[in-house]
Scaffold this motif. Structure first.
Motif, PDB file in Angstrom:
ATOM      1  N   LYS A 196       0.897  -1.326  -0.054  1.00 58.52           N
ATOM      2  CA  LYS A 196       0.084   0.140   0.136  1.00 58.52           C
ATOM      3  C   LYS A 196       0.905   1.251   0.111  1.00 58.52           C
ATOM      4  O   LYS A 196       1.889   1.343   0.872  1.00 58.52           O
ATOM      5  CB  LYS A 196      -0.746   0.101   1.251  1.00 58.52           C
ATOM      6  CG  LYS A 196      -2.244  -0.773   1.199  1.00 58.52           C
ATOM      7  CD  LYS A 196      -3.130  -0.607   2.307  1.00 58.52           C
ATOM      8  CE  LYS A 196      -3.390   0.806   2.746  1.00 58.52           C
ATOM      9  NZ  LYS A 196      -4.371   0.864   3.684  1.00 58.52           N
ATOM     10  N   GLY A 197       0.677   2.163  -0.903  1.00 58.15           N
ATOM     11  CA  GLY A 197       1.126   3.444  -0.812  1.00 58.15           C
ATOM     12  C   GLY A 197       2.548   3.303  -1.563  1.00 58.15           C
ATOM     13  O   GLY A 197       3.506   4.032  -1.674  1.00 58.15           O
ATOM     14  N   GLU A 242     -10.948   3.176   3.808  1.00 60.02           N
ATOM     15  CA  GLU A 242      -9.357   2.927   3.449  1.00 60.02           C
ATOM     16  C   GLU A 242      -9.290   3.476   1.986  1.00 60.02           C
ATOM     17  O   GLU A 242     -10.028   3.376   1.032  1.00 60.02           O
ATOM     18  CB  GLU A 242      -9.293   1.306   3.596  1.00 60.02           C
ATOM     19  CG  GLU A 242      -7.723   1.153   3.065  1.00 60.02           C
ATOM     20  CD  GLU A 242      -7.621  -0.545   3.479  1.00 60.02           C
ATOM     21  OE1 GLU A 242      -8.634  -1.256   3.430  1.00 60.02           O
ATOM     22  OE2 GLU A 242      -6.264  -0.725   3.771  1.00 60.02           O
ATOM     23  N   THR A 243      -7.773   3.907   1.837  1.00 54.09           N
ATOM     24  CA  THR A 243      -7.393   4.333   0.448  1.00 54.09           C
ATOM     25  C   THR A 243      -6.401   3.504  -0.031  1.00 54.09           C
ATOM     26  O   THR A 243      -5.387   3.187   0.823  1.00 54.09           O
ATOM     27  CB  THR A 243      -7.303   5.732   0.396  1.00 54.09           C
ATOM     28  OG1 THR A 243      -8.366   6.806   0.624  1.00 54.09           O
ATOM     29  CG2 THR A 243      -6.684   6.383  -1.049  1.00 54.09           C
ATOM     30  N   LEU A 244      -6.424   2.954  -0.930  1.00 50.49           N
ATOM     31  CA  LEU A 244      -5.173   2.152  -1.604  1.00 50.49           C
ATOM     32  C   LEU A 244      -4.781   3.210  -2.559  1.00 50.49           C
ATOM     33  O   LEU A 244      -5.307   3.424  -3.523  1.00 50.49           O
ATOM     34  CB  LEU A 244      -5.553   0.741  -2.239  1.00 50.49           C
ATOM     35  CG  LEU A 244      -6.549  -0.131  -1.397  1.00 50.49           C
ATOM     36  CD1 LEU A 244      -6.759  -1.291  -2.047  1.00 50.49           C
ATOM     37  CD2 LEU A 244      -5.668  -0.433  -0.256  1.00 50.49           C
ATOM     38  N   SER A 245      -3.351   3.122  -2.576  1.00 50.59           N
ATOM     39  CA  SER A 245      -2.682   4.143  -3.557  1.00 50.59           C
ATOM     40  C   SER A 245      -1.165   3.589  -4.089  1.00 50.59           C
ATOM     41  O   SER A 245      -0.494   2.795  -3.297  1.00 50.59           O
ATOM     42  CB  SER A 245      -2.535   5.396  -3.158  1.00 50.59           C
ATOM     43  OG  SER A 245      -1.440   5.435  -1.948  1.00 50.59           O
ATOM     44  N   MET A 254      -2.716  -5.190  -5.156  1.00 52.50           N
ATOM     45  CA  MET A 254      -2.380  -4.547  -3.921  1.00 52.50           C
ATOM     46  C   MET A 254      -3.542  -4.926  -3.006  1.00 52.50           C
ATOM     47  O   MET A 254      -4.761  -5.068  -3.640  1.00 52.50           O
ATOM     48  CB  MET A 254      -2.376  -3.178  -3.756  1.00 52.50           C
ATOM     49  CG  MET A 254      -2.212  -2.551  -2.557  1.00 52.50           C
ATOM     50  SD  MET A 254      -2.188  -0.692  -3.147  1.00 52.50           S
ATOM     51  CE  MET A 254      -0.563  -0.417  -4.005  1.00 52.50           C
ATOM     52  N   GLU A 312      -5.147   6.536  -6.768  1.00 53.85           N
ATOM     53  CA  GLU A 312      -5.640   6.333  -5.627  1.00 53.85           C
ATOM     54  C   GLU A 312      -7.007   5.595  -5.582  1.00 53.85           C
ATOM     55  O   GLU A 312      -8.006   5.878  -6.705  1.00 53.85           O
ATOM     56  CB  GLU A 312      -5.971   7.531  -4.735  1.00 53.85           C
ATOM     57  CG  GLU A 312      -4.753   8.361  -4.458  1.00 53.85           C
ATOM     58  CD  GLU A 312      -5.034   9.623  -3.926  1.00 53.85           C
ATOM     59  OE1 GLU A 312      -5.279  10.108  -2.716  1.00 53.85           O
ATOM     60  OE2 GLU A 312      -5.407  10.598  -4.848  1.00 53.85           O
ATOM     61  N   GLY A 369      -5.821  -4.221   0.679  1.00 58.87           N
ATOM     62  CA  GLY A 369      -6.064  -3.613   1.593  1.00 58.87           C
ATOM     63  C   GLY A 369      -6.214  -4.256   3.071  1.00 58.87           C
ATOM     64  O   GLY A 369      -6.071  -5.479   3.117  1.00 58.87           O
ATOM     65  N   ARG A 370      -6.670  -3.504   4.144  1.00 55.51           N
ATOM     66  CA  ARG A 370      -6.923  -4.164   5.602  1.00 55.51           C
ATOM     67  C   ARG A 370      -8.204  -4.072   6.120  1.00 55.51           C
ATOM     68  O   ARG A 370      -8.528  -4.782   6.995  1.00 55.51           O
ATOM     69  CB  ARG A 370      -5.985  -3.431   6.355  1.00 55.51           C
ATOM     70  CG  ARG A 370      -4.479  -3.569   6.093  1.00 55.51           C
ATOM     71  CD  ARG A 370      -3.633  -3.026   7.246  1.00 55.51           C
ATOM     72  NE  ARG A 370      -2.379  -3.045   6.641  1.00 55.51           N
ATOM     73  CZ  ARG A 370      -1.474  -2.086   6.448  1.00 55.51           C
ATOM     74  NH1 ARG A 370      -2.170  -0.719   6.356  1.00 55.51           N
ATOM     75  NH2 ARG A 370      -0.480  -1.980   6.056  1.00 55.51           N
TER      76      ARG A 370
END
Ligand code: OOG
Ligand code: MG
Length: 256
Positions: free
Chosen positions: A87-88, A249-252, A162, A243, A164-165
């Motif tokens: 992530k990021g 939550e943001t995934l980028s 990717m 993004e 996320g959580r």
């Protein structure tokens, strides 16, 4: 037409980041069955090099994606551990031909499930997690153009992913109509909702498990399943910031 040779040509296209012509032009008899054999030869090559299987992906589970690539049937492929991006993190475009990003839902099971005959209830009972995710696809074919057999042979354009959580396992009723935004350099370029994938992304997992059963494979606990792009995929190049916004939550990633 030699299936090993097709697998090798696809691998070289990927390694050199140089696109190739679609095989269905050259070999009109190239079938979807042949294509899944090519896909498993490709996986064998990867495992022999020491790569590890991370899980599977479903493709073309939404009308948006089917219309986008003009292939109107769901497909499946595999994802390797080396394809996972933090992530990021940064995503290297120099190793890719013409990458595109798509918002997806990722699912992880806590126990193995093997088809045939798996139902939605079986998947619900075996769930460990349901997460916001991103897939990066990168067709190894010129102009991102392919027929069904071509894209299956090309491991359904898999390139990176990717996860996320924010686990939706106790909020499944909220999942399908949750709103998702895809932003490129701060601008909204796509909007979507998980219902776009088969009405419910868990149905995509059901379909995957029953498809894997045809080659006597199970979906194993802990493996990731990408359930299919929810919007048109978004092309990006070096310098772009992508993004994907979910409610919590943001995934980028940054394309470099
Ligand atoms: C084919 C792969 C489709 C999805 O999520 O629908 C896919 C492609 O668009 O290149 O990954
Ligand atoms: Mg996808």
């Amino acid at each position: 037409m030699n299936l090993q040779e097709i697998a090798t040509r696809l691998l070289l296209a990927q390694q050199s980041a140089k696109p190739i012509r679609q095989f269905t032009d050259e070999f009109p008899s190239f079938s979807v069955e042949d294509a899944y054999k090519v896909q498993s030869i490709g996986l064998q090559y990867a495992l022999e090099k020491g790569e590890k299987l991370a899980g599977y992906k479903m493709g073309l589970t939404s009308y948006a994606k089917q219309r986008d690539v003009q292939v109107f049937e769901a497909i499946h492929g595999y994802v390797l551990k080396s394809m996972e991006v933090a992530k990021g993190g940064a995503l290297d475009t120099t190793q890719r031909i013409h990458p595109r990003v798509e918002p997806e839902v990722a699912v992880v099971l806590k126990s193995n499930l093997q088809g045939p005959g798996i139902t939605l209830r079986d998947v619900e009972n075996a769930l460990q997690g349901v997460y916001p995710a991103i897939e990066i696809v990168d067709s190894r074919y010129e102009a991102f153009k392919f027929k069904l057999a071509d894209v299956v042979a090309d491991n359904t354009s898999a390139s990176a992913f990717m996860v996320g959580r924010d686990n939706y396992i106790n909020r499944l009723a909220d999942l399908t109509l949750t709103g998702i935004l895809v932003k490129k350099n701060g601008e909204i370029v796509e909007t979507g909702t998980p219902a776009a994938a088969f009405g419910d992304p868990l149905l995509s997992v059901v379909s995957l498990i029953n498809s894997l059963a045809k080659s006597e494979q199970a979906l194993e606990a802990g493996m990731v399943v990408l359930t299919g792009g929810l919007t048109n995929s978004v092309p990006f190049t070096k310098g772009d910031c992508i993004e994907v916004l979910w409610p919590n939550e943001t995934l980028s990633f940054q394309a470099i």
